[in-house]
Design an enzyme around this catalytic site. Sequence first.
Site, PDB file in Angstrom:
ATOM      1  N   SER A 217     -33.243  25.090  11.411  1.00  0.00           N
ATOM      2  CA  SER A 217     -32.611  24.625  10.178  1.00  0.00           C
ATOM      3  C   SER A 217     -31.616  23.501  10.481  1.00  0.00           C
ATOM      4  CB  SER A 217     -31.960  25.810   9.461  1.00  0.00           C
ATOM      5  OG  SER A 217     -31.542  25.454   8.170  1.00  0.00           O
TER       6      SER A 217
ATOM      7  N   HIS B 191     -37.572  30.339   4.214  1.00  0.00           N
ATOM      8  CA  HIS B 191     -36.677  29.651   5.148  1.00  0.00           C
ATOM      9  C   HIS B 191     -36.092  30.594   6.192  1.00  0.00           C
ATOM     10  CE1 HIS B 191     -34.242  26.281   6.415  1.00  0.00           C
ATOM     11  NE2 HIS B 191     -33.151  27.037   6.382  1.00  0.00           N
TER      12      HIS B 191
ATOM     13  N   ASP C 240     -41.076  27.674   2.065  1.00  0.00           N
ATOM     14  CA  ASP C 240     -39.646  27.491   2.321  1.00  0.00           C
ATOM     15  C   ASP C 240     -38.948  27.016   1.047  1.00  0.00           C
ATOM     16  OD1 ASP C 240     -37.095  26.582   3.203  1.00  0.00           O
ATOM     17  OD2 ASP C 240     -37.879  26.282   5.225  1.00  0.00           O
TER      18      ASP C 240
END
Length: 288
Positions: free
Chosen positions: A170, A264, A235
């Site tokens: 991320s 995610h 996501d």
Amino acid sequence: MNNLSFSELCCLFCCPPCPGKIASKLAFLPPDPTYTLICDESGSRWTLHLSERADWQYSSREKDAIECFMTRTSRGNRIACMFVRCCPSAKYTLLFSHGNAVDLGQMSSFYIGLGSRINCNIFSYDYSGYGSSSGKPSEKNLYADIDAAWIALRTRYGIRPEHVIIYGQSIGTVPSVDLAARYESAAVILHSPLTSGMRVAFPDTKKTYCFDAFPNIDKISKITSPVLIIHGTEDEVIDFSHGLALFERCQRPVEPLWVEGAGHNDVELYGQYLERLKQFVAQELVNL
């Protein structure tokens, strides 16, 4: 944020406060620290104390395999570092940059489990303003933080670049891409990566503006190491299209892992996540 018009966001980024401060407010969510580091009288040894919120899942024996220390960045902050010796015979060490809403305490159990399953040791660090690290999180500090971690990994443990796998998850893909664009390593793994801050907020953005933050899309083509990209197709935070766009820009892409149905924060819960990493580390890197 998605309710703002393009012109309003441009104004927000271009007018005071500066873009870096805006990016920091949008991207960084440091939790209340889930651990403390206590230094002994000699000043050379640090002991890790985890709070209940760290959700430690192993015995004290596994905890003994974790070494922690502090190091200073080029911007003057002291950041917490963690070296997890999962496998004494491991060829590779992951330099792991975690997501935006966790700290080393929360990640420690995951590191033990991941490293032992893919036969890698793991070195990680907390961004400025996270956990026991001083300062405040910012884009500039992200880059200084990973530089300090890279130097500590190489000098303190004598690990050569060809034995380091740069892993970012991320927001952690931002410092990871920046570092990998400047230094060659064994490989790079990008887990749920973003192309840039503007492109997350406005998916139709086609170019990088001067006020954009976290421009992975403009740096990834400079990476000369093999790159594995992992992304969930559902996501809801960083759209799957970001992983695809970065994959298309890689110099040396390997077979990506698109996890069907994953979001995610749950990619690692799917069986193919570990299988792909095992294959990449144990088989593919040998032949690259």
